[in-house]
Scaffold this active site. Structure first.
Site, PDB file in Angstrom:
ATOM      1  N   ASN A  87      40.581  43.406  28.483  1.00  0.00           N
ATOM      2  CA  ASN A  87      41.518  42.616  27.685  1.00  0.00           C
ATOM      3  C   ASN A  87      40.960  42.455  26.272  1.00  0.00           C
ATOM      4  O   ASN A  87      39.781  42.130  26.108  1.00  0.00           O
ATOM      5  CB  ASN A  87      41.717  41.241  28.329  1.00  0.00           C
ATOM      6  CG  ASN A  87      42.349  41.331  29.706  1.00  0.00           C
ATOM      7  OD1 ASN A  87      43.236  42.147  29.938  1.00  0.00           O
ATOM      8  ND2 ASN A  87      41.885  40.502  30.635  1.00  0.00           N
ATOM      9  N   GLY A  93      44.883  38.168  26.929  1.00  0.00           N
ATOM     10  CA  GLY A  93      44.239  37.252  27.854  1.00  0.00           C
ATOM     11  C   GLY A  93      42.732  37.214  27.766  1.00  0.00           C
ATOM     12  O   GLY A  93      42.078  36.667  28.655  1.00  0.00           O
ATOM     13  N   GLN A  94      42.172  37.790  26.694  1.00  0.00           N
ATOM     14  CA  GLN A  94      40.710  37.740  26.586  1.00  0.00           C
ATOM     15  C   GLN A  94      40.256  36.299  26.385  1.00  0.00           C
ATOM     16  O   GLN A  94      40.791  35.575  25.533  1.00  0.00           O
ATOM     17  CB  GLN A  94      40.210  38.612  25.418  1.00  0.00           C
ATOM     18  CG  GLN A  94      38.687  38.649  25.363  1.00  0.00           C
ATOM     19  CD  GLN A  94      38.117  39.620  24.318  1.00  0.00           C
ATOM     20  OE1 GLN A  94      38.880  40.264  23.571  1.00  0.00           O
ATOM     21  NE2 GLN A  94      36.810  39.727  24.263  1.00  0.00           N
ATOM     22  N   SER A  95      39.275  35.880  27.180  1.00  0.00           N
ATOM     23  CA  SER A  95      38.782  34.499  27.095  1.00  0.00           C
ATOM     24  C   SER A  95      37.280  34.423  26.864  1.00  0.00           C
ATOM     25  O   SER A  95      36.768  33.353  26.535  1.00  0.00           O
ATOM     26  CB  SER A  95      39.146  33.735  28.372  1.00  0.00           C
ATOM     27  OG  SER A  95      38.563  34.346  29.508  1.00  0.00           O
ATOM     28  N   HIS A 100      33.926  43.144  28.202  1.00  0.00           N
ATOM     29  CA  HIS A 100      33.737  43.270  29.655  1.00  0.00           C
ATOM     30  C   HIS A 100      34.865  44.115  30.223  1.00  0.00           C
ATOM     31  O   HIS A 100      36.018  43.944  29.857  1.00  0.00           O
ATOM     32  CB  HIS A 100      33.671  41.912  30.343  1.00  0.00           C
ATOM     33  CG  HIS A 100      34.722  40.929  29.907  1.00  0.00           C
ATOM     34  ND1 HIS A 100      34.678  40.288  28.700  1.00  0.00           N
ATOM     35  CD2 HIS A 100      35.847  40.499  30.523  1.00  0.00           C
ATOM     36  CE1 HIS A 100      35.736  39.486  28.586  1.00  0.00           C
ATOM     37  NE2 HIS A 100      36.468  39.612  29.679  1.00  0.00           N
ATOM     38  N   HIS A 102      36.849  44.709  33.594  1.00  0.00           N
ATOM     39  CA  HIS A 102      37.105  44.185  34.930  1.00  0.00           C
ATOM     40  C   HIS A 102      37.261  45.381  35.864  1.00  0.00           C
ATOM     41  O   HIS A 102      38.111  46.260  35.619  1.00  0.00           O
ATOM     42  CB  HIS A 102      38.421  43.410  34.980  1.00  0.00           C
ATOM     43  CG  HIS A 102      38.482  42.173  34.133  1.00  0.00           C
ATOM     44  ND1 HIS A 102      38.361  40.908  34.665  1.00  0.00           N
ATOM     45  CD2 HIS A 102      38.681  41.995  32.804  1.00  0.00           C
ATOM     46  CE1 HIS A 102      38.488  40.008  33.701  1.00  0.00           C
ATOM     47  NE2 HIS A 102      38.686  40.641  32.552  1.00  0.00           N
TER      48      HIS A 102
HETATM   49  P1  DGP Z   1      38.953  37.807  30.220  1.00  0.00           P
HETATM   50  O1  DGP Z   1      40.008  36.764  30.446  1.00  0.00           O
HETATM   51  O2  DGP Z   1      39.476  39.221  30.270  1.00  0.00           O
HETATM   52  O3  DGP Z   1      38.138  37.508  28.973  1.00  0.00           O
HETATM   53  O4  DGP Z   1      37.964  37.655  31.453  1.00  0.00           O
HETATM   54  C1  DGP Z   1      36.919  36.753  31.513  1.00  0.00           C
HETATM   55  C2  DGP Z   1      36.465  36.719  32.935  1.00  0.00           C
HETATM   56  O5  DGP Z   1      35.155  36.180  32.971  1.00  0.00           O
HETATM   57  C3  DGP Z   1      37.302  35.846  33.854  1.00  0.00           C
HETATM   58  O6  DGP Z   1      37.851  36.654  34.897  1.00  0.00           O
HETATM   59  C4  DGP Z   1      36.346  34.810  34.419  1.00  0.00           C
HETATM   60  C5  DGP Z   1      34.997  35.395  34.109  1.00  0.00           C
HETATM   61  N1  DGP Z   1      33.975  34.437  33.770  1.00  0.00           N
HETATM   62  C6  DGP Z   1      34.020  33.508  32.789  1.00  0.00           C
HETATM   63  N2  DGP Z   1      32.883  32.810  32.735  1.00  0.00           N
HETATM   64  C7  DGP Z   1      32.087  33.325  33.718  1.00  0.00           C
HETATM   65  C8  DGP Z   1      30.778  33.009  34.165  1.00  0.00           C
HETATM   66  O7  DGP Z   1      30.089  32.133  33.656  1.00  0.00           O
HETATM   67  N3  DGP Z   1      30.314  33.750  35.207  1.00  0.00           N
HETATM   68  C9  DGP Z   1      31.029  34.743  35.787  1.00  0.00           C
HETATM   69  N4  DGP Z   1      30.481  35.396  36.797  1.00  0.00           N
HETATM   70  N5  DGP Z   1      32.272  35.068  35.381  1.00  0.00           N
HETATM   71  C10 DGP Z   1      32.784  34.358  34.363  1.00  0.00           C
END
Ligand code: DGP
Length: 114
Positions: A87, A93-95, A100, A102
């Site tokens: 994303n 939806g990038q957060s 990264h 997925h």
């Molecule tokens: P996105 O929305 O594409 O930026 O995906 C971010 C993803 O990262 C989301 O699926 C949840 C995951 N995530 C966020 N914080 C952490 C964390 O501290 N540890 C792990 N394992 N995953 C996390």
């Protein structure tokens, strides 16, 4: 980057890695959306895929793809099928602002994504 959660995971300050090499790390998503939901990241901090503009970073993205394929095979989802998603920015939806991929699989995935 010192305040980046994914840099902290890559540096093994928090969390647990499921894969690591010199340039790439992978770990299970905190909020899994499928039986297999692994995040593959570059150890180098790059905020978003649109920041990939040179050959070195492009090669790193290619290596991440190879790692995704390897993990998919190890988790037994290679034959059935899997999805690799990145994303980019808010509308997608990038957060988390560290690139990264997925890796999702282990169930029938819908299309188009929401
Ligand atoms: P996105 O929305 O594409 O930026 O995906 C971010 C993803 O990262 C989301 O699926 C949840 C995951 N995530 C966020 N914080 C952490 C964390 O501290 N540890 C792990 N394992 N995953 C996390």
């Amino acid at each position: 980057m010192s305040d980046c959660i994914f840099c902290k995971i890559a540096n093994k300050e928090i969390g647990a890695l499921v894969y690591e090499d010199d340039t790439v790390a992978a770990f299970n998503d905190l909020n899994p959306q499928a039986p297999v939901h692994v995040l593959i990241i570059p150890k180098k901090h790059i905020a978003r895929i649109s920041d990939v503009t040179n050959g070195e970073d492009a090669a790193l993205m290619g290596h991440m793809m190879v790692v995704a394929n390897k993990i998919a095979a190890e988790r037994g989802i290679a034959e059935g099928g899997y999805r690799v998603v990145a994303n980019c920015n808010e509308d997608a939806g990038q957060s988390v602002w560290h690139i990264h991929f997925h890796l999702l699989g282990g169930r029938q995935l819908g299309w188009p994504p929401g």
